[in-house]
Write a protein that holds these residues in place. Structure first.
Motif, mmCIF file in Angstrom:
data_model
loop_
_atom_site.group_PDB
_atom_site.id
_atom_site.type_symbol
_atom_site.label_atom_id
_atom_site.label_comp_id
_atom_site.label_asym_id
_atom_site.label_seq_id
_atom_site.Cartn_x
_atom_site.Cartn_y
_atom_site.Cartn_z
ATOM 1 N N ILE A 161 0.847 -1.198 0.000
ATOM 2 C CA ILE A 161 0.000 0.000 0.000
ATOM 3 C C ILE A 161 0.877 1.239 0.000
ATOM 4 O O ILE A 161 0.662 2.172 -0.781
ATOM 5 C CB ILE A 161 -0.976 -0.006 1.207
ATOM 6 N N ALA A 162 1.897 1.250 0.853
ATOM 7 C CA ALA A 162 2.809 2.401 0.916
ATOM 8 C C ALA A 162 3.528 2.617 -0.410
ATOM 9 O O ALA A 162 3.657 3.751 -0.881
ATOM 10 C CB ALA A 162 3.819 2.199 2.052
ATOM 11 N N VAL A 163 3.996 1.537 -1.040
ATOM 12 C CA VAL A 163 4.694 1.642 -2.331
ATOM 13 C C VAL A 163 3.788 2.284 -3.380
ATOM 14 O O VAL A 163 4.190 3.220 -4.075
ATOM 15 C CB VAL A 163 5.178 0.247 -2.811
ATOM 16 N N PHE A 164 2.560 1.766 -3.484
ATOM 17 C CA PHE A 164 1.676 2.236 -4.548
ATOM 18 C C PHE A 164 1.070 3.607 -4.278
ATOM 19 O O PHE A 164 0.742 4.329 -5.207
ATOM 20 C CB PHE A 164 0.585 1.195 -4.836
ATOM 21 N N ILE A 165 0.938 3.982 -3.023
ATOM 22 C CA ILE A 165 0.454 5.333 -2.720
ATOM 23 C C ILE A 165 1.580 6.345 -2.891
ATOM 24 O O ILE A 165 1.359 7.448 -3.386
ATOM 25 C CB ILE A 165 -0.146 5.397 -1.295
ATOM 26 N N THR A 166 2.775 5.972 -2.511
ATOM 27 C CA THR A 166 3.905 6.897 -2.551
ATOM 28 C C THR A 166 4.353 7.231 -3.966
ATOM 29 O O THR A 166 4.757 8.361 -4.236
ATOM 30 C CB THR A 166 5.095 6.316 -1.748
ATOM 31 N N ALA A 167 4.285 6.274 -4.885
ATOM 32 C CA ALA A 167 4.810 6.490 -6.243
ATOM 33 C C ALA A 167 4.205 7.721 -6.933
ATOM 34 O O ALA A 167 4.953 8.592 -7.408
ATOM 35 C CB ALA A 167 4.637 5.231 -7.083
ATOM 36 N N PRO A 168 2.877 7.866 -7.024
ATOM 37 C CA PRO A 168 2.346 9.071 -7.665
ATOM 38 C C PRO A 168 2.598 10.346 -6.857
ATOM 39 O O PRO A 168 2.732 11.428 -7.430
ATOM 40 C CB PRO A 168 0.843 8.818 -7.797
ATOM 41 N N ILE A 169 2.684 10.207 -5.537
ATOM 42 C CA ILE A 169 3.023 11.376 -4.718
ATOM 43 C C ILE A 169 4.421 11.843 -5.075
ATOM 44 O O ILE A 169 4.688 13.043 -5.217
ATOM 45 C CB ILE A 169 2.895 11.059 -3.210
ATOM 46 N N LEU A 170 5.311 10.893 -5.250
ATOM 47 C CA LEU A 170 6.684 11.209 -5.635
ATOM 48 C C LEU A 170 6.743 11.894 -6.995
ATOM 49 O O LEU A 170 7.383 12.934 -7.148
ATOM 50 C CB LEU A 170 7.535 9.931 -5.654
ATOM 51 N N THR A 171 6.059 11.331 -7.982
ATOM 52 C CA THR A 171 6.137 11.940 -9.314
ATOM 53 C C THR A 171 5.406 13.282 -9.366
ATOM 54 O O THR A 171 5.820 14.180 -10.098
ATOM 55 C CB THR A 171 5.635 10.974 -10.409
ATOM 56 N N TYR A 172 4.348 13.433 -8.571
ATOM 57 C CA TYR A 172 3.708 14.744 -8.456
ATOM 58 C C TYR A 172 4.686 15.743 -7.818
ATOM 59 O O TYR A 172 4.812 16.887 -8.266
ATOM 60 C CB TYR A 172 2.415 14.667 -7.631
ATOM 61 N N SER A 173 5.378 15.297 -6.786
ATOM 62 C CA SER A 173 6.377 16.147 -6.130
ATOM 63 C C SER A 173 7.476 16.547 -7.113
ATOM 64 O O SER A 173 7.950 17.686 -7.102
ATOM 65 C CB SER A 173 6.966 15.393 -4.934
ATOM 66 N N TYR B 96 3.267 7.559 -14.128
ATOM 67 C CA TYR B 96 3.989 8.050 -15.310
ATOM 68 C C TYR B 96 3.452 9.383 -15.805
ATOM 69 O O TYR B 96 4.184 10.167 -16.397
ATOM 70 C CB TYR B 96 3.935 7.035 -16.448
ATOM 71 N N PHE B 97 2.190 9.644 -15.588
ATOM 72 C CA PHE B 97 1.577 10.892 -16.045
ATOM 73 C C PHE B 97 2.369 12.109 -15.566
ATOM 74 O O PHE B 97 2.689 13.004 -16.349
ATOM 75 C CB PHE B 97 0.119 10.982 -15.573
ATOM 76 N N TYR B 98 2.694 12.132 -14.278
ATOM 77 C CA TYR B 98 3.400 13.293 -13.731
ATOM 78 C C TYR B 98 4.830 13.388 -14.263
ATOM 79 O O TYR B 98 5.348 14.487 -14.463
ATOM 80 C CB TYR B 98 3.396 13.256 -12.198
ATOM 81 N N LEU B 99 5.464 12.243 -14.491
ATOM 82 C CA LEU B 99 6.804 12.263 -15.083
ATOM 83 C C LEU B 99 6.747 12.820 -16.504
ATOM 84 O O LEU B 99 7.569 13.670 -16.885
ATOM 85 C CB LEU B 99 7.404 10.855 -15.100
ATOM 86 N N LEU B 100 5.786 12.352 -17.283
ATOM 87 C CA LEU B 100 5.650 12.837 -18.659
ATOM 88 C C LEU B 100 5.251 14.312 -18.695
ATOM 89 O O LEU B 100 5.740 15.076 -19.532
ATOM 90 C CB LEU B 100 4.643 11.979 -19.421
#
Length: 187
Positions: free
Chosen positions: A60-72, A138-142
């Protein structure tokens, strides 16, 4: 290495500076993401029953954190390449909708197996909405890469190349990670 960079930066940088705060926040989130992924790898398939619960929480932490990271990362890039324009509250709210949606489907995954599920033998498996979570990440990275390219004339060459490469590397690593199940290259 990132931990050492983080500690040095935390001690030496002006933590009141907005760019420094964004850098430190992004670095900390990357460190957390790597820690969560490492724990999931170490306990995956272990027979101890209590580790299944730990595995669920770590995934849960991995999958919640990933988009937070790319948004950051996007927020950091925006501040770097377009410091003269603020992200409006409305745009921030719109940009956070996918993060919130991802958090909901991730938190419901232990019950419905949407993003992931953990088998009775404590083995991680991708769920049917795994790709949705990946697309959100990936959206936030792109989006960040698009902003870098759009603002390239305002960025000095010595900054453009590293910013572009830092945006490309997790995309390439993540694509390999998505295609070749079981390897972790994104972060």
């Amino acid at each position: 290495l990132l931990g050492i960079v983080f500690i040095v930066a935390y001690r030496r940088l002006d933590r009141q500076d907005i760019m420094n705060k964004k850098f430190l926040n992004t670095s900390l989130i990357i460190l957390l993401e790597i820690l969560f992924e490492t724990i999931t790898c170490v306990i995956n398939g272990r027979p101890e029953a209590w580790l299944t619960t730990v595995s669920v929480f770590m995934h849960i932490a991995v999958f919640i954190t990933a988009p937070i990271l790319t948004y950051s990362w996007y927020v950091f890039i925006h501040s770097w390449v377009a410091p003269q324009t603020l992200i409006s509250r409305e745009k921030q709210a719109l940009l956070l909708i996918p993060v919130a949606f991802n958090a909901v489907i991730t938190c419901l995954s232990p019950f419905y197996g949407w993003v992931f599920y953990i088998s009775n033998s404590n083995v991680y498996h991708r769920g049917e909405f795994f790709i949705v979570s990946s697309i959100i990440t990936y959206f936030y990275l792109l989006y960040s890469l698009a902003l870098i390219v759009k603002q390239r004339k305002k960025i000095i060459k010595q900054e453009f190349v590293p910013l572009f490469i830092f945006g490309i590397l997790p995309i390439v690593g993540g694509l390999f990670q998505t295609i070749f199940y079981g390897i972790l290259l994104m972060w």
